[in-house]
Scaffold this motif. Structure first.
Motif, PDB file in Angstrom:
ATOM      1  N   LEU A   6      -4.986  53.350 -32.013  1.00  0.00           N
ATOM      2  CA  LEU A   6      -4.330  54.102 -33.081  1.00  0.00           C
ATOM      3  C   LEU A   6      -5.247  54.189 -34.290  1.00  0.00           C
ATOM      4  CD1 LEU A   6      -0.729  53.812 -34.368  1.00  0.00           C
ATOM      5  CD2 LEU A   6      -2.573  53.281 -35.956  1.00  0.00           C
ATOM      6  N   GLY A   8      -5.656  56.461 -38.281  1.00  0.00           N
ATOM      7  CA  GLY A   8      -5.161  57.465 -39.220  1.00  0.00           C
ATOM      8  C   GLY A   8      -6.299  58.070 -40.010  1.00  0.00           C
ATOM      9  N   TYR A 136      -0.687  49.811 -50.545  1.00  0.00           N
ATOM     10  CA  TYR A 136      -1.416  50.584 -49.531  1.00  0.00           C
ATOM     11  C   TYR A 136      -1.554  49.835 -48.196  1.00  0.00           C
ATOM     12  CZ  TYR A 136      -5.681  53.149 -47.955  1.00  0.00           C
ATOM     13  OH  TYR A 136      -6.616  53.865 -47.265  1.00  0.00           O
ATOM     14  N   MET A 140      -0.103  50.817 -44.352  1.00  0.00           N
ATOM     15  CA  MET A 140      -1.031  50.894 -43.217  1.00  0.00           C
ATOM     16  C   MET A 140      -0.588  49.933 -42.107  1.00  0.00           C
ATOM     17  SD  MET A 140      -5.107  51.047 -43.420  1.00  0.00           S
ATOM     18  CE  MET A 140      -6.145  50.494 -42.073  1.00  0.00           C
ATOM     19  N   ILE A 144       0.449  50.870 -38.098  1.00  0.00           N
ATOM     20  CA  ILE A 144      -0.164  50.219 -36.933  1.00  0.00           C
ATOM     21  C   ILE A 144       0.888  49.479 -36.104  1.00  0.00           C
ATOM     22  CG2 ILE A 144      -1.797  48.422 -36.250  1.00  0.00           C
ATOM     23  CD1 ILE A 144      -3.378  49.083 -38.845  1.00  0.00           C
ATOM     24  N   VAL A 152      -7.610  49.352 -33.292  1.00  0.00           N
ATOM     25  CA  VAL A 152      -7.599  50.279 -34.417  1.00  0.00           C
ATOM     26  C   VAL A 152      -9.039  50.576 -34.827  1.00  0.00           C
ATOM     27  CG1 VAL A 152      -6.731  50.663 -36.761  1.00  0.00           C
ATOM     28  CG2 VAL A 152      -5.411  49.252 -35.173  1.00  0.00           C
TER      29      VAL A 152
HETATM   30  N1  TRP Z   1      -6.636  53.835 -44.749  1.00  0.00           N
HETATM   31  C1  TRP Z   1      -7.351  54.534 -43.717  1.00  0.00           C
HETATM   32  C2  TRP Z   1      -8.614  55.170 -44.296  1.00  0.00           C
HETATM   33  O1  TRP Z   1      -8.630  55.510 -45.442  1.00  0.00           O
HETATM   34  C3  TRP Z   1      -6.492  55.591 -43.066  1.00  0.00           C
HETATM   35  C4  TRP Z   1      -5.328  54.987 -42.398  1.00  0.00           C
HETATM   36  C5  TRP Z   1      -4.038  54.989 -42.811  1.00  0.00           C
HETATM   37  C6  TRP Z   1      -5.379  54.250 -41.199  1.00  0.00           C
HETATM   38  N2  TRP Z   1      -3.252  54.320 -41.928  1.00  0.00           N
HETATM   39  C7  TRP Z   1      -4.041  53.861 -40.930  1.00  0.00           C
HETATM   40  C8  TRP Z   1      -6.405  53.899 -40.315  1.00  0.00           C
HETATM   41  C9  TRP Z   1      -3.725  53.100 -39.814  1.00  0.00           C
HETATM   42  C10 TRP Z   1      -6.078  53.151 -39.217  1.00  0.00           C
HETATM   43  C11 TRP Z   1      -4.747  52.746 -38.950  1.00  0.00           C
HETATM   44  O2  TRP Z   1      -9.564  55.332 -43.568  1.00  0.00           O
END
Ligand code: TRP
Length: 448
Positions: A6, A8, A136, A140, A144, A152
């Motif tokens: 996973l 993001g 934040y 996150m 996950i 990840v």
């Molecule tokens: N914070 C990550 C970034 O800026 C992006 C992100 C948000 C992410 N949620 C996540 C990455 C969950 C991995 C898993 O790169």
């Protein structure tokens, strides 16, 4: 055994070549592995933390979605969605917020850097710091843990956040899991083999250095960017040093071994920089040309993109909705109806009645146990590929219908539709086995 991967992508910018080589391309390759179950999403709630320009947020979501699809992400294999289309994530975020230590979050790099900067400038330490920035890592963690990801893939700057997700998940398991792993504890993966591309000036390619090559700009934009690549001042005919040229490094990231060897020899042989730039342009234009066309077609049909992402969200919620239901149960946000069945006098931790506990197995499959009032295991279910199938069998067992119990392997199995769906442990003797079957029937008897 499938591995759930996973990651993001924060939706604040337009993807550039560095994002492509460093994250998009390897993620798409990984999603094609036979044992991969990939969840890729647009972290658009995270984008709100850094950006208060709605038009930019909207544009970036569209561009990033189109980029991943144009680059070949197969949404029938992977689950591709927008974070903000999954309300379960914000709900889980609150459950996790209630167990995450403030001290843990005080140590987050991004937050600490902002505080340090304020202090340095003689400002109030919290000046300009929102609760979004502070929390934040909890959001996150929710991203996950919601999908019980094993791996990840992230950049180095995000390793701490994945570790915090582990910490928070572990604490939640400890508090509410009754000895079971409600959440799989994730691991950060840093892809060592993946190229970190230099930008036009030789520093890491990054929007903040204004040294990027746009991924899906026009042919002219690509040409212009390449023309701006800084080289040394060796004249045509003079030998060039490929190993000290970021133009060569860029070329390498997209060329076959044979192409690399040929280009290297040409540079050593005195190829003019202008020619070298032309070679790089051709290589990149080849690599990206078809995807650029797909990208343009997608961008021109935002309504189709909307449909694709909503379908992705529906797919993700098939996992998220039942799992959040379990988590709500675990923390005590339960229906009053089920309380009436299990007896109004439920005392904390008294364990007066038998209970089902669902969990994810190491291989990612879904299972449940039935524990009797004393916490002894009566049944362990078979492995189910998805949580919904496990939930359905679980429900049927609790529905009060007549049980098909068969003695086998020194214990017993429970059968549904000609299949053994759950098994007891082995017992010391027949009497112990019969007693356990009685406790099972009692536990699953319809409520009076
Ligand atoms: N914070 C990550 C970034 O800026 C992006 C992100 C948000 C992410 N949620 C996540 C990455 C969950 C991995 C898993 O790169």
């Amino acid at each position: 055994m499938t591995t759930r991967i996973l990651t993001g992508i924060t939706t604040t910018g337009t993807p550039h070549l560095g994002n492509y080589a460093g994250a998009i391309r390897p993620a798409i390759v990984a999603s094609r592995a036979a044992d991969a179950d990939s969840f890729y999403f647009l972290a658009d709630y995270h984008a709100l933390i850094k950006c208060d320009e709605p038009a930019r947020i909207q544009r970036s979501r569209l561009e990033i979605a189109a980029t991943w699809l144009a680059c070949g992400l197969d949404v029938n294999r992977a689950t591709f969605y927008r974070q903000s289309d999954i309300p379960e994530i914000t709900e889980l975020c609150w459950l996790l917020t209630c167990v995450a230590g403030k001290g843990l979050l005080n140590r987050a790099h991004a937050y600490k850097a902002s505080v340090d900067k304020n202090v340095e400038q003689g400002e109030d330490p919290d000046a300009g710091i929102s609760m979004g920035l502070f929390s934040y890592p909890v959001l996150m963690a929710a991203d996950i843990l919601m999908f019980n990801a094993h791996k990840v893939p992230v950049g180095r700057d995000q390793i701490q956040h994945v570790e915090m997700a582990r910490d928070i998940g572990q604490r939640f398991n400890h508090l509410f899991g009754n000895g079971k792993e409600l959440f799989t504890l994730p691991e950060a993966v840093i892809e060592e083999g993946v190229a970190t591309l230099p930008g036009l000036d030789g520093r890491k390619m990054s929007k903040s250095y204004d040294n990027t090559i746009p991924l899906f700009g026009s042919v002219k934009q690509l040409k212009d960017a390449i023309a701006r690549i800084v080289t040394d001042s060796r004249l045509p005919g003079e030998p060039k040093d490929p190993d000290n040229s970021h133009l060569f490094t860029l070329y390498q990231a997209f060329a076959t071994a044979a192409q690399q060897a040929e280009f290297r020899a040409e540079l050593i042989g005195g190829l003019a920089w202008g020619e070298a730039k032309q070679r790089l342009f051709q290589l990149l234009n080849n690599e990206l040309g078809e995807a650029r066309e797909r990208y343009q077609a997608l961008i021109e049909k935002p309504a189709d993109l909307e449909d694709i992402l909503l379908a992705g969200a529906a797919k993700a919620r098939k996992t998220a909705t039942p799992f959040l239901g379990e988590l709500r149960e675990a923390v005590g946000l339960r229906s009053f109806r089920s309380q009436a069945v299990s007896g109004a006098g439920e005392k904390k931790k008294a364990g007066k009645s038998a209970r089902f506990v669902s969990f994810r197995d190491d291989d990612g499959s879904f299972r449940f146990r039935l524990l009797d009032a004393a916490g002894e295991q009566l049944l362990l279910s078979k492995s189910f590929a998805d949580g919904k199938a496990a939930g359905l069998v679980n429900k049927r067992l609790q529905s009060g219908e007549a049980l098909d119990v068969r003695e086998q392997d020194g214990g017993f199995g429970v059968w549904l539709e000609g299949e053994c769906v759950a098994q007891s442990p082995a017992f010391a003797d027949g009497a112990a086995c019969q007693a356990a079957i009685r406790r099972l029937r009692e536990a699953l008897a319809p409520a009076e």
